[in-house]
Write a protein that holds these residues in place. Structure first.
Motif, PDB file in Angstrom:
ATOM      1  N   LEU A 192     104.494 -63.391 -62.016  1.00 47.70           N
ATOM      2  CA  LEU A 192     104.585 -65.046 -61.372  1.00 47.70           C
ATOM      3  C   LEU A 192     103.067 -65.162 -61.240  1.00 47.70           C
ATOM      4  CD1 LEU A 192     107.019 -63.506 -57.430  1.00 47.70           C
ATOM      5  CD2 LEU A 192     106.966 -65.143 -59.773  1.00 47.70           C
ATOM      6  N   ARG A 193     102.909 -66.167 -61.588  1.00 52.18           N
ATOM      7  CA  ARG A 193     100.682 -66.025 -61.439  1.00 52.18           C
ATOM      8  C   ARG A 193     101.085 -68.063 -60.510  1.00 52.18           C
ATOM      9  NH1 ARG A 193      98.545 -67.159 -66.803  1.00 52.18           N
ATOM     10  NH2 ARG A 193      98.724 -64.346 -66.721  1.00 52.18           N
ATOM     11  N   ASP A 194     100.309 -67.799 -59.082  1.00 47.69           N
ATOM     12  CA  ASP A 194     100.034 -68.189 -58.090  1.00 47.69           C
ATOM     13  C   ASP A 194     102.480 -68.861 -57.673  1.00 47.69           C
ATOM     14  OD1 ASP A 194      97.493 -68.903 -58.392  1.00 47.69           O
ATOM     15  OD2 ASP A 194      97.487 -70.193 -60.151  1.00 47.69           O
ATOM     16  N   ALA A 195     102.485 -67.868 -57.532  1.00 46.17           N
ATOM     17  CA  ALA A 195     103.801 -68.817 -57.040  1.00 46.17           C
ATOM     18  C   ALA A 195     105.073 -69.310 -58.281  1.00 46.17           C
ATOM     19  CB  ALA A 195     104.423 -68.740 -55.592  1.00 46.17           C
ATOM     20  N   GLU A 196     103.819 -69.110 -59.496  1.00 48.54           N
ATOM     21  CA  GLU A 196     105.277 -69.908 -60.627  1.00 48.54           C
ATOM     22  C   GLU A 196     106.145 -68.809 -61.178  1.00 48.54           C
ATOM     23  OE1 GLU A 196     105.700 -72.775 -61.043  1.00 48.54           O
ATOM     24  OE2 GLU A 196     105.055 -73.596 -58.749  1.00 48.54           O
ATOM     25  N   ILE A 197     107.118 -68.928 -62.153  1.00 43.51           N
ATOM     26  CA  ILE A 197     107.687 -67.613 -62.935  1.00 43.51           C
ATOM     27  C   ILE A 197     107.072 -67.895 -64.512  1.00 43.51           C
ATOM     28  CG2 ILE A 197     110.042 -67.233 -63.672  1.00 43.51           C
ATOM     29  CD1 ILE A 197     111.147 -68.177 -61.182  1.00 43.51           C
ATOM     30  N   LEU A 198     106.691 -67.185 -64.863  1.00 44.66           N
ATOM     31  CA  LEU A 198     105.603 -66.863 -66.399  1.00 44.66           C
ATOM     32  C   LEU A 198     107.288 -66.000 -67.209  1.00 44.66           C
ATOM     33  CD1 LEU A 198     102.488 -66.028 -66.273  1.00 44.66           C
ATOM     34  CD2 LEU A 198     103.189 -68.177 -65.491  1.00 44.66           C
ATOM     35  N   LEU A 199     108.252 -65.507 -66.654  1.00 44.95           N
ATOM     36  CA  LEU A 199     108.780 -64.608 -67.277  1.00 44.95           C
ATOM     37  C   LEU A 199     109.581 -64.188 -66.381  1.00 44.95           C
ATOM     38  CD1 LEU A 199     109.864 -63.815 -69.618  1.00 44.95           C
ATOM     39  CD2 LEU A 199     108.419 -60.870 -69.286  1.00 44.95           C
ATOM     40  N   SER A 200     111.051 -64.229 -66.256  1.00 43.01           N
ATOM     41  CA  SER A 200     112.363 -64.209 -65.563  1.00 43.01           C
ATOM     42  C   SER A 200     113.130 -63.400 -66.798  1.00 43.01           C
ATOM     43  CB  SER A 200     112.799 -64.842 -64.717  1.00 43.01           C
ATOM     44  OG  SER A 200     113.872 -64.572 -64.749  1.00 43.01           O
ATOM     45  N   ALA A 201     113.064 -62.139 -66.360  1.00 41.59           N
ATOM     46  CA  ALA A 201     113.787 -61.021 -67.624  1.00 41.59           C
ATOM     47  C   ALA A 201     114.717 -59.791 -66.877  1.00 41.59           C
ATOM     48  CB  ALA A 201     113.195 -60.405 -68.509  1.00 41.59           C
ATOM     49  N   PRO A 202     115.852 -59.287 -67.056  1.00 40.32           N
ATOM     50  CA  PRO A 202     116.161 -60.438 -68.104  1.00 40.32           C
ATOM     51  C   PRO A 202     116.824 -61.238 -68.368  1.00 40.32           C
ATOM     52  CG  PRO A 202     117.888 -58.251 -68.090  1.00 40.32           C
ATOM     53  CD  PRO A 202     116.853 -58.312 -67.086  1.00 40.32           C
ATOM     54  N   LEU A 203     117.709 -61.748 -67.200  1.00 35.47           N
ATOM     55  CA  LEU A 203     117.842 -63.066 -66.978  1.00 35.47           C
ATOM     56  C   LEU A 203     117.216 -63.851 -66.413  1.00 35.47           C
ATOM     57  CD1 LEU A 203     121.421 -62.175 -64.909  1.00 35.47           C
ATOM     58  CD2 LEU A 203     120.499 -62.008 -67.306  1.00 35.47           C
ATOM     59  N   SER A 204     117.238 -64.993 -67.136  1.00 40.44           N
ATOM     60  CA  SER A 204     116.371 -66.262 -66.462  1.00 40.44           C
ATOM     61  C   SER A 204     116.639 -67.601 -65.180  1.00 40.44           C
ATOM     62  CB  SER A 204     115.661 -66.549 -68.066  1.00 40.44           C
ATOM     63  OG  SER A 204     116.980 -67.589 -68.239  1.00 40.44           O
ATOM     64  N   ASN A 205     118.060 -67.379 -65.026  1.00 40.48           N
ATOM     65  CA  ASN A 205     118.970 -68.540 -63.816  1.00 40.48           C
ATOM     66  C   ASN A 205     119.595 -67.713 -63.587  1.00 40.48           C
ATOM     67  OD1 ASN A 205     121.287 -69.464 -65.575  1.00 40.48           O
ATOM     68  ND2 ASN A 205     119.649 -69.707 -66.998  1.00 40.48           N
ATOM     69  N   ALA A 206     120.358 -68.046 -62.046  1.00 34.04           N
ATOM     70  CA  ALA A 206     121.119 -68.322 -61.460  1.00 34.04           C
ATOM     71  C   ALA A 206     122.503 -67.709 -62.365  1.00 34.04           C
ATOM     72  CB  ALA A 206     120.920 -68.714 -60.439  1.00 34.04           C
ATOM     73  N   GLU A 207     122.367 -68.745 -63.093  1.00 33.66           N
ATOM     74  CA  GLU A 207     123.536 -69.305 -63.364  1.00 33.66           C
ATOM     75  C   GLU A 207     124.110 -67.855 -64.603  1.00 33.66           C
ATOM     76  OE1 GLU A 207     121.996 -71.222 -63.227  1.00 33.66           O
ATOM     77  OE2 GLU A 207     122.707 -72.555 -61.484  1.00 33.66           O
ATOM     78  N   GLU A 208     123.068 -66.439 -64.461  1.00 34.25           N
ATOM     79  CA  GLU A 208     123.887 -65.801 -65.575  1.00 34.25           C
ATOM     80  C   GLU A 208     123.693 -65.083 -65.386  1.00 34.25           C
ATOM     81  OE1 GLU A 208     120.362 -65.198 -69.154  1.00 34.25           O
ATOM     82  OE2 GLU A 208     119.282 -66.808 -67.864  1.00 34.25           O
ATOM     83  N   PHE A 209     123.934 -64.192 -64.027  1.00 34.06           N
ATOM     84  CA  PHE A 209     124.779 -63.487 -62.894  1.00 34.06           C
ATOM     85  C   PHE A 209     126.155 -63.551 -63.099  1.00 34.06           C
ATOM     86  CE2 PHE A 209     120.476 -63.898 -62.170  1.00 34.06           C
ATOM     87  CZ  PHE A 209     119.625 -62.312 -61.824  1.00 34.06           C
ATOM     88  N   SER A 210     126.435 -62.634 -63.017  1.00 35.45           N
ATOM     89  CA  SER A 210     128.369 -62.170 -63.146  1.00 35.45           C
ATOM     90  C   SER A 210     128.502 -60.932 -62.069  1.00 35.45           C
ATOM     91  CB  SER A 210     128.569 -62.459 -64.603  1.00 35.45           C
ATOM     92  OG  SER A 210     128.585 -60.892 -64.973  1.00 35.45           O
TER      93      SER A 210
END
Length: 236
Positions: free
Chosen positions: A132-150
């Motif tokens: 995070l930089r200034d509360a913005e996501i620069l990288l989310s890993a290994p999953l990048s959005n909520a739909e990828e969770f299972s």
């Protein structure tokens, strides 16, 4: 907690965890280990259906952060499996406990190495790193959005000889002063990716155990899954 990493200003690290509702801290299957001096941080979520997952998750994070080992290395995994067996096996265990142990253990894992201006990440499963930089996501890993969770994330298992390379997420990048690395187990990682409006709360002010516990309890009523919930916040 603060510590310098080879020429850069000190990192500030805070760790917070809340077990499932109705469970005690001893029943928490998440583990997190921080080695501020070496800039190594790891978090792991033991699979509830596995045998003694809290032991396996702890062994994985300690190996990475405290011993500077690669938990995906075949020789290291062999040693960690041996340690797990040694810790959980007892001659007086009832037959059903022995049968459970025979099925092995499993956990997600993510490790973060912070250097002077860069960082590396290695991960498997759905525990996540948010850069995070200034509360913005620069990288989310290994999953990048909520739909990828299972319900069935890839796991590091005690019964596997080694973890397939294609199942390991590896990457990294650069950071600058003021950036925040948030390592999080799946429940809170998914919730924050769904509700990014809350990210400034994890960037703008120091987090305390009481604040995090209150946040988890409140947001479980709003959709945060009732699961062991753990974060490690690293501020540069």
């Amino acid at each position: 907690m603060t510590a310098s990493v080879q020429g850069q200003p000190p990192l500030t690290v805070s760790i917070h965890t809340v077990p499932k509702h109705g469970r005690g801290e001893s029943e928490n299957e998440d583990s997190v280990t921080a080695n501020e001096r070496e800039g190594r941080f790891a978090i792991s979520d033991g699979a509830s259906t596995a045998a003694r997952p809290e032991v396996w998750s702890r062994l994985l994070t300690e190996a990475y952060s405290t011993e500077s080992l690669d938990p995906f290395n075949q020789a290291v995994q062999r040693e960690l499996r041996r340690r797990w067996q040694q810790e959980v096996n007892r001659p007086d265990l009832p037959w059903f406990a022995q049968a459970k142990l025979a099925q092995g253990s499993a956990a997600t894992f993510i490790g973060l190495q912070v250097f002077e201006s860069g960082f590396d990440v290695a991960a498997i499963g759905d525990s996540c790193l948010l850069h995070l930089r200034d509360a913005e996501i620069l990288l989310s890993a290994p999953l990048s959005n909520a739909e990828e969770f299972s319900r069935f994330p890839v796991l590091v298992r005690t019964l596997d000889e080694t973890t397939p390379t294609q199942e390991i997420w590896a990457g990294g990048g650069q950071h600058q002063a003021g950036d925040v690395f948030l390592l999080a187990t799946d429940a809170i990682a998914k919730y924050l990716l769904q509700n990014r409006v809350y990210l400034p709360l994890f960037c703008d002010a120091p987090i305390t155990d009481d604040w995090f516990c209150d946040f988890v309890i409140e947001h479980r009523r709003l959709g945060l899954a009732n699961d062991d919930t753990t974060i490690c916040v690293v501020r540069t």
